[in-house]
Motif scaffolding. Structure first.
Motif, PDB file in Angstrom:
ATOM      1  N   GLY A   1      -8.209   5.261   6.831  1.00 20.88           N
ATOM      2  CA  GLY A   1      -7.697   4.486   5.710  1.00 20.88           C
ATOM      3  C   GLY A   1      -6.721   3.422   6.154  1.00 20.88           C
ATOM      4  O   GLY A   1      -6.215   3.446   7.285  1.00 20.88           O
TER       5      GLY A   1
ATOM      6  N   LEU B   1       0.698   5.564  -0.179  1.00 20.94           N
ATOM      7  CA  LEU B   1      -0.077   6.801  -0.104  1.00 20.94           C
ATOM      8  C   LEU B   1       0.786   7.916  -0.676  1.00 20.94           C
ATOM      9  O   LEU B   1       1.882   8.190  -0.172  1.00 20.94           O
ATOM     10  CB  LEU B   1      -0.462   7.128   1.343  1.00 20.94           C
TER      11      LEU B   1
ATOM     12  N   HIS C   1      -6.127   1.612  -7.457  1.00 22.95           N
ATOM     13  CA  HIS C   1      -5.814   2.981  -7.059  1.00 22.95           C
ATOM     14  C   HIS C   1      -7.087   3.798  -6.867  1.00 22.95           C
ATOM     15  O   HIS C   1      -8.150   3.468  -7.397  1.00 22.95           O
ATOM     16  CB  HIS C   1      -4.908   3.665  -8.084  1.00 22.95           C
TER      17      HIS C   1
ATOM     18  N   ARG D   1      -7.364  10.737   7.094  1.00 27.17           N
ATOM     19  CA  ARG D   1      -6.898   9.635   6.242  1.00 27.17           C
ATOM     20  C   ARG D   1      -6.126   8.605   7.062  1.00 27.17           C
ATOM     21  O   ARG D   1      -6.287   7.389   6.884  1.00 27.17           O
ATOM     22  CB  ARG D   1      -6.005  10.187   5.127  1.00 27.17           C
TER      23      ARG D   1
ATOM     24  N   LEU E   1      -3.730  11.465  -2.595  1.00 28.50           N
ATOM     25  CA  LEU E   1      -4.461  12.459  -1.815  1.00 28.50           C
ATOM     26  C   LEU E   1      -3.962  13.844  -2.186  1.00 28.50           C
ATOM     27  O   LEU E   1      -2.775  14.138  -2.029  1.00 28.50           O
ATOM     28  CB  LEU E   1      -4.260  12.205  -0.317  1.00 28.50           C
TER      29      LEU E   1
ATOM     30  N   ARG F   1       0.831  -1.198   0.000  1.00 33.31           N
ATOM     31  CA  ARG F   1       0.000   0.000   0.000  1.00 33.31           C
ATOM     32  C   ARG F   1       0.870   1.254   0.000  1.00 33.31           C
ATOM     33  O   ARG F   1       1.775   1.390   0.820  1.00 33.31           O
ATOM     34  CB  ARG F   1      -0.924   0.017   1.217  1.00 33.31           C
TER      35      ARG F   1
ATOM     36  N   VAL G   1       0.907  11.927  -1.592  1.00 35.27           N
ATOM     37  CA  VAL G   1       0.236  13.154  -1.177  1.00 35.27           C
ATOM     38  C   VAL G   1       0.800  14.343  -1.949  1.00 35.27           C
ATOM     39  O   VAL G   1       2.027  14.485  -2.085  1.00 35.27           O
ATOM     40  CB  VAL G   1       0.406  13.393   0.341  1.00 35.27           C
TER      41      VAL G   1
ATOM     42  N   VAL H   1      -2.463   2.031  -4.590  1.00 32.99           N
ATOM     43  CA  VAL H   1      -1.980   3.400  -4.413  1.00 32.99           C
ATOM     44  C   VAL H   1      -3.157   4.341  -4.209  1.00 32.99           C
ATOM     45  O   VAL H   1      -4.081   4.375  -5.029  1.00 32.99           O
ATOM     46  CB  VAL H   1      -1.151   3.876  -5.632  1.00 32.99           C
ATOM     47  N   ASP H   2      -3.139   5.074  -3.119  1.00 36.78           N
ATOM     48  CA  ASP H   2      -4.083   6.166  -2.903  1.00 36.78           C
ATOM     49  C   ASP H   2      -3.352   7.480  -3.152  1.00 36.78           C
ATOM     50  O   ASP H   2      -2.241   7.685  -2.651  1.00 36.78           O
ATOM     51  CB  ASP H   2      -4.622   6.161  -1.467  1.00 36.78           C
TER      52      ASP H   2
ATOM     53  N   PRO I   1      -0.388   2.906   5.216  1.00 33.88           N
ATOM     54  CA  PRO I   1       0.482   2.715   4.056  1.00 33.88           C
ATOM     55  C   PRO I   1       1.807   2.078   4.454  1.00 33.88           C
ATOM     56  O   PRO I   1       2.296   2.255   5.576  1.00 33.88           O
ATOM     57  CB  PRO I   1       0.689   4.147   3.540  1.00 33.88           C
TER      58      PRO I   1
ATOM     59  N   LEU J   1       5.027   6.113   2.052  1.00 32.97           N
ATOM     60  CA  LEU J   1       4.412   7.431   1.922  1.00 32.97           C
ATOM     61  C   LEU J   1       5.271   8.268   0.986  1.00 32.97           C
ATOM     62  O   LEU J   1       6.494   8.345   1.147  1.00 32.97           O
ATOM     63  CB  LEU J   1       4.311   8.093   3.298  1.00 32.97           C
TER      64      LEU J   1
END
Length: 222
Positions: A103, A16, A73, A99, A48, A14, A18, A45-46, A106, A109
């Motif tokens: 969430g 994240l 994603h 988050r 933000l 995972r 940003v 993958v998120d 991760p 990051l």
């Protein structure tokens, strides 16, 4: 120069990513994301983003669909005031904490650097480690008129194909930025070529990592 082999968990990896603005993540770490998609079969993958008009949000979502094609994603774009995140410090902190609380945690990051001259990038960079305290964090760089590039400590090599793909996707998916004199293919490839020369590669993206933990295995450092 000692190459490091990141330890990939047996479960889904995972990430994240940003950004203060739509396109920050892709400019700073688009190549790394393309390489992650290629190298990691089970990747989530998120992305933000703290600021963005509806048009810019659409650009970010379409861009992620191409940069992260083949990986799970999601893109979350908020509408905090562009250029004024120092005045919205509490709101930035609240969104990032939300988050972190709601969430999945991760494994990696990716975010902006504290050395950024742009005030929005810098505020996000200052808050991130106060929210995600035990996550490996790579801080990217964004070329711009401020001239704030510094010496970096961690490099992700890119093949010619990946570097070209990154530049092509940036120009395709962010038409709202094409009028900016620094937003062009030559700038993106030029910086990538310079960072590549620094790490013995044709092209590379460069990051800083303020804190990391190294262990040694039979296969080398991880």
């Amino acid at each position: 120069m000692l190459p490091l082999v990141p330890r990939v968990p047996s479960r889904q990896l995972r990430v994240l990513a940003v950004g203060a603005h739509p396109d920050d993540v892709e400019i700073g770490a688009g190549g790394a994301l393309l390489e992650l998609v290629r190298a990691v079969p089970d990747l989530c993958v998120d992305v933000l983003v703290l600021t963005g008009t509806p048009t810019r949000a659409d650009e970010a979502r379409a861009s992620a669909d191409d940069f992260l094609a083949g990986a799970e994603h999601a893109v979350f774009v908020h509408d905090l005031p562009d250029g004024r995140l120092p005045a919205a410090w509490a709101e930035v902190k609240e969104l990032l904490e939300s988050r972190a609380l709601t969430g999945p945690a991760p494994d990696l990051l990716i975010g902006p650097s504290r050395d950024e001259a742009h005030q929005d990038h810098r505020v996000v960079a200052e808050i991130l480690p106060t929210v995600f305290r035990d996550v490996l964090t790579l801080c990217y760089e964004i070329p711009k008129w401020d001239g704030d590039l510094i010496r970096r400590t961690l490099y992700v090599p890119m093949t010619d194909e990946v570097a070209d793909r990154k530049a092509e996707l940036l120009m395709r998916h962010f038409p709202s930025q094409r009028g900016r004199h620094w937003f062009d293919r030559d700038v993106f490839l030029g910086l990538a070529r310079l960072r590549g020369a620094e790490c013995g590669s044709r092209y590379a993206e460069a990051f800083t990592c303020s804190k990391s933990v190294m262990t040694f295995t039979a296969g080398g450092p991880t």
